[in-house]
Design a protein around this motif. Structure first.
Motif, PDB file in Angstrom:
ATOM      1  N   ALA A  49       0.823  -1.216   0.000  1.00 50.47           N
ATOM      2  CA  ALA A  49       0.000   0.000   0.000  1.00 50.47           C
ATOM      3  C   ALA A  49       0.852   1.259   0.000  1.00 50.47           C
ATOM      4  CB  ALA A  49      -0.934  -0.001   1.210  1.00 50.47           C
TER       5      ALA A  49
ATOM      6  N   THR B  12       1.097   4.038  -3.121  1.00 51.50           N
ATOM      7  CA  THR B  12       0.921   5.464  -2.833  1.00 51.50           C
ATOM      8  C   THR B  12       2.097   6.266  -3.374  1.00 51.50           C
ATOM      9  OG1 THR B  12      -0.306   4.926  -0.808  1.00 51.50           O
ATOM     10  CG2 THR B  12       0.522   7.169  -1.011  1.00 51.50           C
TER      11      THR B  12
ATOM     12  N   GLY C 252      -2.102  -6.957   2.352  1.00 50.76           N
ATOM     13  CA  GLY C 252      -1.218  -5.881   1.943  1.00 50.76           C
ATOM     14  C   GLY C 252      -0.104  -6.266   0.994  1.00 50.76           C
TER      15      GLY C 252
ATOM     16  N   GLY D  13      -0.322  -6.633  -2.329  1.00 54.10           N
ATOM     17  CA  GLY D  13      -0.487  -5.601  -3.343  1.00 54.10           C
ATOM     18  C   GLY D  13       0.188  -5.859  -4.672  1.00 54.10           C
TER      19      GLY D  13
END
Length: 260
Positions: free
Chosen positions: A164, A168, A207, A209
């Protein structure tokens, strides 16, 4: 292939990561797992939770000076872990995402509205986009790489970045028009993470991802640096995603290419 160092050097677009090597990554360095949180860690967690609630509210209300002040307060007590994971891992992830989002938002704001910001923040926002995004990335690497408990500086490692946080950071590079830096981030992470060949919903929820990172890489970053053929070739060699998800990315890439 990019390596994790204290600075990031953007490679020329012709320098491709070896497709198979990028997918057969080396394993993460072994680190000790944390024990139960101490009383001090519990107290720190409570403080960070309270500050986070106030910071997110200030950010939503576009009170940038207050948001910045609360972020500074949080990171004055939130340091790199000594074990991975530790009792503050979730706070570290949430706060870094907020900090990255805050800084990229302020950077993209017209200069006139930044006059009320602290001088230290205005100085960093005066940097060129590539320099700022690189600095933000290096800071995240330092935050998540476990400390060795000595005075010697650790070698930062992108494998420790939560999925995450990486996504970002990549969104930040796109927003600030520095996709070449976003490319370095993703390729470094792909080269260092431990592959998982049984991705499922639970792993994504925890998480990892990986699928989201590949979506950003193949559908956003590589097209922005005019690497359409490499994106197509990368997906041909990719073997970790379930077939249906990989085919979906291929179709989406083909559709984007036809619309350019």
């Amino acid at each position: 292939m990019p390596t994790a160092t204290s600075t990031v050097t953007t490679p020329p677009f012709s320098a491709q990561i070896p497709l198979k090597a990028g997918l057969k990554a080396s394993k993460q360095p072994a680190v000790a797992f944390s024990s139960a949180p101490t009383m001090g860690q519990t107290s720190t967690g409570a403080t960070l939770r309270s500050l986070y609630s106030r910071a997110t509210r200030a950010f939503v209300l576009k009170d940038m000076p207050t948001t910045y002040s609360l972020i500074q307060s949080a990171f004055s007590i939130l340091k790199p872990p000594t074990a991975n994971p530790d009792s503050l891992s979730e706070y570290r992830r949430k706060w870094d995402i907020l900090r990255i989002t805050f800084e990229s938002t302020v950077y993209a704001t017209p200069a006139a509205s930044s006059e009320s910001l602290p001088e230290s923040l205005r100085a960093s926002l005066a940097e060129p986009p590539q320099a700022l995004v690189t600095s933000i990335y290096n800071r995240s690497l330092s935050l998540f790489t476990p400390s060795n408990g000595t005075t010697f500086k650790n070698t930062v490692n992108a494998a420790f970045l939560p999925g995450a946080v990486l996504t970002t950071l990549v969104y930040c590079s796109i927003k600030l028009d520095a996709p070449d830096v976003g490319r370095v981030m993703i390729e470094d992470w792909l080269a260092r993470r431990e592959p998982r060949y049984s991705l499922d919903v639970q792993e994504e929820a925890e998480g990892n991802g990986y699928e989201k990172v590949l979506e950003l890489y193949c559908l956003h970053i590589l097209p922005k640096v005019e690497q359409w053929e490499y994106a197509k070739e990368f997906l041909e060699y990719e073997s970790e995603l379930p077939v249906q998800q990989r085919e979906h990315l291929k179709a989406a890439l083909s559709n984007l290419y036809s619309q350019r």
